[in-house]
Write an enzyme that holds these catalytic residues in place. Structure first.
Site, short mmCIF file in Angstrom:
data_model
loop_
_atom_site.label_atom_id
_atom_site.label_comp_id
_atom_site.label_asym_id
_atom_site.label_seq_id
_atom_site.Cartn_x
_atom_site.Cartn_y
_atom_site.Cartn_z
CB SER A 1 -1.02 0.05 1.21
OG SER A 1 -0.13 -0.16 2.56
CB THR A 2 4.00 2.43 1.73
OG1 THR A 2 3.28 1.82 2.93
CG2 THR A 2 4.55 3.73 2.23
N GLY B 1 7.80 -8.82 3.14
CA GLY B 1 6.99 -10.03 2.54
C GLY B 1 5.30 -10.23 3.18
CD GLU C 1 8.74 -6.91 -1.58
OE1 GLU C 1 9.13 -7.38 -0.42
OE2 GLU C 1 7.56 -6.30 -1.58
CE LYS D 1 3.91 -0.95 8.16
NZ LYS D 1 3.84 -0.97 6.72
C1 5RP Z 1 5.30 -6.72 0.27
C2 5RP Z 1 6.42 -6.06 1.18
C3 5RP Z 1 5.63 -4.58 1.59
O1 5RP Z 1 6.66 -3.74 1.31
C4 5RP Z 1 5.11 -4.56 3.05
O2 5RP Z 1 4.17 -5.62 3.23
C5 5RP Z 1 4.51 -3.40 3.50
O3 5RP Z 1 3.43 -2.98 2.87
P1 5RP Z 1 2.49 -1.89 3.18
O4 5RP Z 1 3.05 -0.84 2.52
O5 5RP Z 1 1.15 -2.27 2.57
O6 5RP Z 1 2.37 -1.70 4.73
O7 5RP Z 1 7.14 -6.45 1.65
O8 5RP Z 1 5.83 -8.06 0.05
#
Ligand code: 5RP
Length: 230
Positions: A38-39, A103, A111, A129
């Site tokens: 989402s980010t 992940g 990634e 985070k």
């Molecule tokens: C996807 C990832 C994302 O970067 C991680 O899960 C963060 O996601 P979000 O920005 O939705 O919190 O590693 O595999």
């Protein structure tokens, strides 16, 4: 008195900070690496306004590639490029060394491959985070389907509690085990290596051997820029 900024607003703000940073670094022949989640989606939508300032992108998932194309942004296969100027992606956890758990969106292997090629890895995250010790977020491990039970047994020997993320198939046709109860992870580099040595593991979601180069963290007080602590 200040006012509360919700998580979506924090993601937007940090994505904008990353766009401002990236725009200063890219040239007309640059390849921009794009993460997943989402980010990263916020970043995609904002970098779209600057698509004439770089050559193309590489994406860490089919979902992100599709979103980029919907903005009219070119997406190259990673094998078609010799260099990725800069890679921008989110994280599920980050510590002061800028070691990450990633992940949550099941895109960890691609990634990690794009970060391996990128000249610079920019991590973008909201303050939820930021952790003292990694491991509260269950560690995703991508496994070859026929090795699922074997890998799970080996992860138990490492004191983890693996849970199969059912109904999820990665872009590479594999499965995800989420390993609970690893907190606090002492040496993230050591654990990353150990898990990767289990036969049947494709990769795991620790990004410690090659951590982020810079982290933009969105907080209620504004964007904080972190460099890796040693
Ligand atoms: C996807 C990832 C994302 O970067 C991680 O899960 C963060 O996601 P979000 O920005 O939705 O919190 O590693 O595999």
């Amino acid at each position: 008195m200040g006012y509360y900024v919700d998580q979506d607003q924090l993601k937007q703000a940090v994505a904008q900070a990353a766009v401002d940073y990236v725009v200063k670094k890219i040239e007309s022949d640059s390849i921009v690496g794009i993460g997943t989640g989402s980010t990263a989606n916020c970043f995609i939508d904002l970098i779209a306004q600057h698509k004439h300032k770089f050559l193309a992108t590489v994406a860490s998932s089919e979902v992100s590639a599709e979103r980029l194309r919907s903005h009219g942004i070119q997406v190259f296969e990673l094998n078609a490029v010799s260099e990725v100027t800069i890679y921008v992606d989110g994280a599920d956890e980050a510590n002061t060394r800028l070691e990450l758990i990633k992940g949550g969106g099941a895109a960890l292997t691609r990634e990690k491959i794009v970060t391996a090629v990128a000249n610079e890895f920019v991590c973008i995250a909201d303050e939820s985070k930021w952790v003292k010790n990694l491991g509260t977020f269950p560690l995703p491990v991508e496994v070859i389907p026929m090795a699922r039970s074997h890998v799970a047994r080996e992860l138990v020997k490492l004191a983890g509690d693996p849970v199969w993320r059912e109904n999820v198939i990665t872009d590479n046709g594999n499965l995800i085990l989420d390993v609970h109860h690893l907190h606090p992870i002492g040496s993230a580099c050591e654990l990353e290596e150990k898990i990767n040595q289990i036969t049947g593991v494709v990769t795991n979601g620790l990004f410690a051997l090659k951590p982020a180069d810079i982290l933009f963290l969105a907080t209620q007080q504004g964007i904080i820029t972190h460099h890796p602590a040693h």
